[in-house]
Design a protein around this motif. Sequence first.
Motif, short mmCIF file in Angstrom:
data_model
loop_
_atom_site.label_atom_id
_atom_site.label_comp_id
_atom_site.label_asym_id
_atom_site.label_seq_id
_atom_site.Cartn_x
_atom_site.Cartn_y
_atom_site.Cartn_z
N UNK A 12 -17.61 64.98 -102.68
CA UNK A 12 -18.99 65.30 -102.38
C UNK A 12 -19.74 64.08 -101.86
N UNK A 13 -20.91 64.35 -101.31
CA UNK A 13 -21.86 63.33 -100.87
C UNK A 13 -23.05 63.36 -101.83
N UNK A 14 -23.48 62.22 -102.29
CA UNK A 14 -24.65 62.14 -103.16
C UNK A 14 -25.87 62.63 -102.39
N UNK A 15 -26.52 63.65 -102.90
CA UNK A 15 -27.65 64.27 -102.20
C UNK A 15 -28.59 64.87 -103.23
N UNK A 16 -29.68 65.42 -102.75
CA UNK A 16 -30.63 66.10 -103.61
C UNK A 16 -31.00 67.45 -103.00
N UNK A 17 -31.19 68.50 -103.77
CA UNK A 17 -31.25 68.53 -105.24
C UNK A 17 -29.88 68.67 -105.90
N UNK A 18 -28.78 68.58 -105.13
CA UNK A 18 -27.44 68.61 -105.73
C UNK A 18 -26.49 67.85 -104.82
N UNK A 19 -25.40 67.36 -105.39
CA UNK A 19 -24.39 66.68 -104.59
C UNK A 19 -23.74 67.70 -103.67
N UNK A 20 -23.55 67.29 -102.43
CA UNK A 20 -23.15 68.22 -101.36
C UNK A 20 -21.74 67.93 -100.87
N UNK A 21 -20.95 68.97 -100.56
CA UNK A 21 -21.20 70.39 -100.77
C UNK A 21 -21.03 70.78 -102.24
N UNK A 22 -21.57 71.91 -102.59
CA UNK A 22 -21.65 72.27 -104.01
C UNK A 22 -20.27 72.42 -104.64
N UNK A 23 -19.25 72.79 -103.84
CA UNK A 23 -17.92 73.03 -104.40
C UNK A 23 -16.96 71.86 -104.18
N UNK A 80 -14.16 58.41 -86.77
CA UNK A 80 -13.15 57.57 -87.41
C UNK A 80 -12.30 58.37 -88.38
N UNK A 81 -12.92 59.26 -89.14
CA UNK A 81 -12.21 60.01 -90.16
C UNK A 81 -11.73 61.38 -89.67
N UNK A 82 -11.87 61.65 -88.39
CA UNK A 82 -11.31 62.87 -87.83
C UNK A 82 -12.10 64.14 -88.07
N UNK A 83 -13.39 64.02 -88.33
CA UNK A 83 -14.24 65.21 -88.51
C UNK A 83 -14.73 65.73 -87.16
N UNK A 84 -14.89 67.03 -87.02
CA UNK A 84 -15.44 67.58 -85.78
C UNK A 84 -16.89 67.12 -85.59
N UNK A 217 -17.96 59.99 -97.14
CA UNK A 217 -16.83 60.14 -96.24
C UNK A 217 -15.70 59.20 -96.61
N UNK A 218 -16.06 57.96 -96.94
CA UNK A 218 -15.03 56.98 -97.35
C UNK A 218 -14.33 57.44 -98.62
N UNK A 219 -15.11 57.90 -99.59
CA UNK A 219 -14.51 58.35 -100.86
C UNK A 219 -13.62 59.56 -100.67
N UNK A 220 -13.98 60.42 -99.73
CA UNK A 220 -13.19 61.63 -99.51
C UNK A 220 -11.82 61.32 -98.94
#
Length: 222
Positions: A12-23, A80-84, A217-220
């Motif tokens: 996930x990415x640290x975000x508000x009001x919840x870390x994203x994505x939720x799953x 860099x990480x191959x995301x669309x 992204x780095x952590x993923x």
Amino acid sequence: MANHSIPNKPSTISARPYDWPHDGALSPATTALVVIDMQNDCKSLPFCSEKGYIAHLGYPVDGTRAAIPNIAKLLEAFRKHGYPVYHTREGHRRDLSTLSAREHFRSRNNASGLGIGTKAPRPAAHPGEPGTTSSRSSTPSPPSPSGSRSSSSGGDDGRVRALDDAGGDDRAYECVLVEDATGSVDEGLKRAAVDMVQIEGGIFGAVASTGDVLVGLENAQR
């Protein structure tokens, strides 16, 4: 950014009001960066040119241009990480057949009378004109899919259609707004938009910073 959830990876990415994505399904298979209307002229988001239509109307563009460096960082990291990566732009056909009568009127509802279909500076007209070209700092390079649209409600290209906040949410995409990679001619309007995304537990998605996205992204990848 938009995510079509496939629960397969707890990232996930640290975000508000919840870390994203939720799953926790953050991966190139489920997630894309969507860069919206980074073009020299746009009737609602004049990100790039101090000589564009919005600047001509007397609105400041400092707030919108401030987003450009962070958008460039996001583009570099996602590639860099191959995301669309997808780009949208607003434009109309040369014959203006995609332009509604109300929008034609509204775009010229200013002291100069300049608007869509008049000589520059003007809002985005047809693809290929200077006003519809991308900001040099956010150009799709290497080439990325892009879609043109004739309104403020999403792309005409099915791959990028309405992946912006409320529109993406309506189509079952989970969106995160990168706050410091977003700009407005009015800070109050930007604040309201950011707050609207987060209300009711994240009704239109979540909000994150560029730094948090880069860390996520780095952590993923680990």
